[in-house]
Design a protein around this motif. Structure first.
Motif, short mmCIF file in Angstrom:
data_model
loop_
_atom_site.label_atom_id
_atom_site.label_comp_id
_atom_site.label_asym_id
_atom_site.label_seq_id
_atom_site.Cartn_x
_atom_site.Cartn_y
_atom_site.Cartn_z
N ARG A 35 15.74 -3.24 8.33
CA ARG A 35 14.67 -2.44 8.47
C ARG A 35 13.31 -3.28 7.72
O ARG A 35 13.51 -3.55 6.67
N THR A 36 12.22 -3.11 8.36
CA THR A 36 10.99 -3.78 7.78
C THR A 36 10.24 -2.38 7.21
O THR A 36 9.98 -1.53 8.16
N ARG A 37 10.25 -2.44 6.11
CA ARG A 37 8.94 -1.26 5.54
C ARG A 37 7.75 -1.45 5.50
O ARG A 37 7.47 -2.74 4.91
N VAL A 38 6.94 -0.71 6.03
CA VAL A 38 5.55 -1.05 5.87
C VAL A 38 4.83 -0.13 4.50
O VAL A 38 5.07 1.17 4.65
N ARG A 39 4.25 -0.69 3.70
CA ARG A 39 3.74 -0.41 2.69
C ARG A 39 2.09 -0.70 2.38
O ARG A 39 1.86 -1.59 2.94
N ALA A 40 1.63 0.18 1.53
CA ALA A 40 0.22 -0.06 0.98
C ALA A 40 0.11 -0.21 -0.30
O ALA A 40 0.92 0.47 -0.92
N GLY A 41 -0.96 -0.72 -0.94
CA GLY A 41 -0.95 -0.63 -2.34
C GLY A 41 -0.94 -1.86 -2.86
O GLY A 41 -0.92 -3.09 -2.25
N PRO A 42 -0.78 -2.06 -4.23
CA PRO A 42 -0.90 -1.20 -5.12
C PRO A 42 -2.08 -0.61 -5.50
O PRO A 42 -2.97 -0.95 -5.09
N PHE A 43 -1.97 0.46 -6.24
CA PHE A 43 -3.10 1.29 -6.42
C PHE A 43 -3.30 1.55 -7.95
O PHE A 43 -2.29 1.70 -8.60
N ALA A 44 -4.42 1.59 -8.48
CA ALA A 44 -4.90 1.73 -9.77
C ALA A 44 -4.53 3.02 -10.36
O ALA A 44 -3.90 3.48 -11.61
N THR A 45 -4.63 4.00 -9.49
CA THR A 45 -4.49 5.50 -9.76
C THR A 45 -3.74 6.25 -8.69
O THR A 45 -3.78 5.89 -7.53
N ARG A 46 -3.11 7.51 -9.08
CA ARG A 46 -2.54 8.32 -8.24
C ARG A 46 -3.60 8.89 -7.26
O ARG A 46 -3.46 9.04 -5.97
N GLU A 47 -4.57 9.08 -7.56
CA GLU A 47 -5.76 9.75 -6.77
C GLU A 47 -6.31 8.77 -5.72
O GLU A 47 -6.44 8.83 -4.61
#
Length: 68
Positions: A35-47
């Motif tokens: 399975r290939t997961r599509v992800r975004a990020g990393p992000f500096a904050t949860r907001e």
């Protein structure tokens, strides 16, 4: 999302990237196969991550925040 079909992976990534969301993929072996997961990020904050989730909802895509 996690997809078995590579064309679906490309479609999802294209849709998100056109909306300004940078993506990457991660391949995982599952009991049902690759399975290939599509992800975004990393992000500096949860907001910052939440803003992207709100954007994906407008694209009719589901997203969750993962702490890795």
């Amino acid at each position: 999302g996690a997809y078995a079909d590579e064309s679906k992976v490309k479609d999802v990534r294209l849709k998100l990237e056109k909306a300004g969301v940078k993506t990457y993929t991660h391949v995982a072996q599952t009991s049902e196969g690759k399975r290939t997961r599509v992800r975004a990020g990393p992000f500096a904050t949860r907001e910052e991550a939440q803003k992207v989730i709100n954007k994906t909802k407008s694209l009719q895509s589901n997203a969750v925040i993962l702490t890795l």
